[in-house]
Design a protein around this motif. Structure first.
Motif, PDB file in Angstrom:
ATOM      1  N   GLN A 108     -35.695 -18.143 -33.817  1.00  0.00           N
ATOM      2  CA  GLN A 108     -36.114 -19.011 -34.401  1.00  0.00           C
ATOM      3  C   GLN A 108     -37.987 -18.519 -35.301  1.00  0.00           C
ATOM      4  N   ALA A 109     -39.082 -17.021 -34.513  1.00  0.00           N
ATOM      5  CA  ALA A 109     -40.377 -16.842 -34.451  1.00  0.00           C
ATOM      6  C   ALA A 109     -39.618 -15.519 -35.733  1.00  0.00           C
ATOM      7  N   LEU A 110     -38.210 -14.810 -35.836  1.00  0.00           N
ATOM      8  CA  LEU A 110     -38.659 -13.946 -36.410  1.00  0.00           C
ATOM      9  C   LEU A 110     -38.141 -14.664 -38.167  1.00  0.00           C
ATOM     10  N   GLU A 111     -37.062 -16.180 -37.604  1.00  0.00           N
ATOM     11  CA  GLU A 111     -36.779 -16.840 -38.825  1.00  0.00           C
ATOM     12  C   GLU A 111     -37.821 -17.250 -39.488  1.00  0.00           C
ATOM     13  N   THR A 112     -39.043 -17.487 -39.083  1.00  0.00           N
ATOM     14  CA  THR A 112     -40.109 -18.405 -40.052  1.00  0.00           C
ATOM     15  C   THR A 112     -41.189 -18.034 -40.158  1.00  0.00           C
ATOM     16  N   ALA A 113     -41.134 -16.070 -39.543  1.00  0.00           N
ATOM     17  CA  ALA A 113     -41.269 -15.328 -40.092  1.00  0.00           C
ATOM     18  C   ALA A 113     -41.951 -15.083 -41.837  1.00  0.00           C
ATOM     19  N   GLU A 114     -43.376 -14.758 -42.009  1.00  0.00           N
ATOM     20  CA  GLU A 114     -44.129 -14.199 -43.200  1.00  0.00           C
ATOM     21  C   GLU A 114     -43.776 -12.770 -43.397  1.00  0.00           C
ATOM     22  N   LEU A 115     -44.370 -12.088 -42.189  1.00  0.00           N
ATOM     23  CA  LEU A 115     -44.214 -10.663 -42.018  1.00  0.00           C
ATOM     24  C   LEU A 115     -44.032 -10.214 -41.139  1.00  0.00           C
ATOM     25  N   VAL A 116     -42.810  -9.765 -40.811  1.00  0.00           N
ATOM     26  CA  VAL A 116     -42.458  -8.158 -39.749  1.00  0.00           C
ATOM     27  C   VAL A 116     -43.009  -7.121 -39.885  1.00  0.00           C
ATOM     28  N   LEU A 117     -43.489  -6.852 -38.495  1.00  0.00           N
ATOM     29  CA  LEU A 117     -44.637  -5.477 -38.961  1.00  0.00           C
ATOM     30  C   LEU A 117     -43.979  -4.456 -37.861  1.00  0.00           C
ATOM     31  N   GLY A 118     -43.244  -3.966 -37.645  1.00  0.00           N
ATOM     32  CA  GLY A 118     -42.848  -3.216 -36.549  1.00  0.00           C
ATOM     33  C   GLY A 118     -42.265  -1.369 -37.075  1.00  0.00           C
ATOM     34  N   ALA A 119     -42.602  -0.695 -35.678  1.00  0.00           N
ATOM     35  CA  ALA A 119     -41.313   0.959 -35.646  1.00  0.00           C
ATOM     36  C   ALA A 119     -40.527   0.687 -36.823  1.00  0.00           C
ATOM     37  N   ALA A 120     -40.461   2.128 -37.392  1.00  0.00           N
ATOM     38  CA  ALA A 120     -38.990   2.006 -38.342  1.00  0.00           C
ATOM     39  C   ALA A 120     -37.606   1.766 -37.361  1.00  0.00           C
ATOM     40  N   ARG A 121     -37.826   2.567 -35.845  1.00  0.00           N
ATOM     41  CA  ARG A 121     -36.801   2.109 -34.990  1.00  0.00           C
ATOM     42  C   ARG A 121     -36.557   0.925 -34.886  1.00  0.00           C
ATOM     43  N   HIS A 122     -37.567   0.364 -34.679  1.00  0.00           N
ATOM     44  CA  HIS A 122     -37.913  -1.363 -34.688  1.00  0.00           C
ATOM     45  C   HIS A 122     -37.411  -1.713 -35.876  1.00  0.00           C
ATOM     46  N   LEU A 123     -37.477  -1.817 -36.972  1.00  0.00           N
ATOM     47  CA  LEU A 123     -36.467  -2.728 -38.450  1.00  0.00           C
ATOM     48  C   LEU A 123     -34.976  -2.723 -38.601  1.00  0.00           C
ATOM     49  N   SER A 124     -35.189  -1.234 -38.327  1.00  0.00           N
ATOM     50  CA  SER A 124     -33.136  -0.531 -37.990  1.00  0.00           C
ATOM     51  C   SER A 124     -32.488  -1.306 -37.404  1.00  0.00           C
ATOM     52  N   LEU A 125     -33.542  -1.862 -35.987  1.00  0.00           N
ATOM     53  CA  LEU A 125     -32.669  -2.973 -35.174  1.00  0.00           C
ATOM     54  C   LEU A 125     -32.140  -4.304 -35.889  1.00  0.00           C
ATOM     55  N   LEU A 126     -33.363  -4.331 -37.032  1.00  0.00           N
ATOM     56  CA  LEU A 126     -33.048  -5.813 -36.984  1.00  0.00           C
ATOM     57  C   LEU A 126     -32.700  -5.846 -39.233  1.00  0.00           C
ATOM     58  N   PRO A 127     -31.620  -6.060 -39.148  1.00  0.00           N
ATOM     59  CA  PRO A 127     -31.323  -5.512 -41.294  1.00  0.00           C
ATOM     60  C   PRO A 127     -31.491  -6.634 -41.894  1.00  0.00           C
ATOM     61  N   ARG A 128     -31.037  -7.465 -41.666  1.00  0.00           N
ATOM     62  CA  ARG A 128     -30.924  -8.772 -41.998  1.00  0.00           C
ATOM     63  C   ARG A 128     -32.091  -9.679 -42.007  1.00  0.00           C
ATOM     64  N   LEU A 129     -33.279  -9.208 -41.610  1.00  0.00           N
ATOM     65  CA  LEU A 129     -34.539  -9.793 -41.915  1.00  0.00           C
ATOM     66  C   LEU A 129     -35.136 -10.371 -43.605  1.00  0.00           C
TER      67      LEU A 129
END
Length: 398
Positions: free
Chosen positions: A26-47
């Motif tokens: 839910q937090a990711l679905e309602t976020a205006e901004l997501v910050l993370g390392a490249a490896r973390h962001l690659s685990l969530l490709p549908r943001l």
């Protein structure tokens, strides 16, 4: 949603979105901004919101995150952000009502689950950016350790360290990318380590075995553990001195006239939250104290070079040990600085220093102890006693 904190810290396993809790999703679905390392962001490709990669070094990203107050922000972290993770690096800058966290299973929990180890019986260490010497107090046959390291090459270095300490017979479990599709677990012996294709992130399980020296748990470790030019509080006197100093968890010691640093080092070994600052006038001895501390896994010993009372640490300690440089000026300076309740222990060998301690004992109270030791030595075909220099020890609570 309006009453939620502006920052949500979401822990990720290598399974990415598949392992997220409902609240993390839910937090990711309602976020205006997501910050993370490249490896973390690659685990969530549908943001679908704005996405930014966290900079390197990590500290550079903290002000960038804090500048986003007022937006709904998600920060991505590995596993449990508050177990050798990035959580406290952020939350120390925030009020409690500004953030919420949704952890994933930690690497330690996943590693223990794969190996069938009881986490409460295992020493867990995060050594991404720390020396392997922090393992030294833990190395004893039949001990089990779980260690997080920076990358695959560090695993080989770790195996080499175990061998150099006499524990090359240890079984090493290499656990790669736990929880995700790239997960792999391999087992080898430290002395025969030859893996060169280890994927990040990696945890290492160690079944300690071998005939290396084991660091005792009690105060008064053998003198052989400390490199010294002779300026060393010897083992029996050191044990009595630590007993008088009575370290408690989280306390700070000033070790004045530190010599080889043995008192400060044993204070730090008493508890992982303890802190110690050593003061040593001789630059060579100061460097030796640093080396002794690093070798025994307590490189957090701070060593100041200079003569007390001309140089004294900032702040206020819980206990002070005077092992060298005892003088009227030093005691007067300490009495002017130290708050009530500070424990002070001073050791004297010379007649002049002994007389000074007797004078201060008469004025300030406390206890005065004369320590007389003798060693059995060959005497012809038999043995006799050879006396050491007596030590007078004054201990008092300010």
């Amino acid at each position: 949603m309006a009453d939620l904190p502006w920052l949500t810290i979401v822990g990720l396993s290598e399974a990415g979105a598949d392992d997220l809790s409902g609240r993390a999703r839910q937090a990711l679905e309602t976020a205006e901004l997501v910050l993370g390392a490249a490896r973390h962001l690659s685990l969530l490709p549908r943001l679908t919101c704005e996405v930014r990669e966290w900079p390197v070094p990590f500290a550079d990203g903290v002000p960038l995150l804090l500048a986003e107050r007022g937006r709904r922000v998600v920060m991505l972290a590995s596993g449990d952000p508050f177990w050798f993770g990035a959580g406290t690096s952020i939350t120390r800058h925030l009020a409690r009502e500004e953030w919420i966290a949704h952890p994933a299973p930690s690497s330690f929990a996943l590693a223990a689950a794969r190996l069938g180890w009881a986490v409460q019986d295992v020493a867990c260490l995060g050594l991404h950016a720390a020396s392997f010497t922090r393992l030294r107090p833990q190395l004893a046959p039949a001990r089990r350790l779980l260690v997080l390291v920076r990358d695959g090459s560090a695993v080989a270095e770790l195996a080499g360290y175990l061998g150099a300490q006499g524990f090359g017979a240890s079984t090493v479990h290499v656990l790669e990318a736990l929880g995700g599709p790239r997960e792999r677990v391999r087992t080898t012996q430290a002395a025969a380590f030859a893996l060169d294709d280890i994927a990040h992130p990696v945890a290492v399980g160690i079944d300690v075995a071998g005939d290396g020296a084991v660091l005792p748990l009690t105060a008064g470790r053998p003198d052989s553990w400390f490199d010294s030019d002779g300026q060393l509080t010897k083992q029996p006197v050191r044990a009595l001195t630590l007993s008088a100093l009575a370290p408690r968890p989280g306390e700070l010691l000033w070790d004045i006239g530190a010599g080889s640093g043995s008192i400060g080092i044993e204070w730090l070994l008493a508890h992982p939250a303890n802190r110690a600052i050593a003061v040593e006038a001789d630059a060579v001895r100061a460097e030796r104290a640093r080396g002794n501390a690093a070798g025994l896994g307590v490189e957090r010993l701070i060593v100041l070079e200079g003569c007390a009372p001309d140089i004294l640490p900032e702040g206020t300690p819980d206990a002070v040990f005077i092992g060298g440089g005892l003088s009227q000026a030093l005691l007067e300076a300490l009495w002017a600085r130290l708050p009530a309740g500070t424990r002070v222990v001073a050791n004297a060998v010379t007649l002049e220093s002994e007389a000074l301690l007797a004078q201060w004992h008469g004025a300030a109270g406390g206890s005065l102890l004369r320590i007389e030791l003798a060693d059995a030595v060959p005497l012809g075909t038999r043995h006799g006693w050879r006396a050491r220099y007596p030590v007078v020890q004054w201990s008092v609570t300010r």
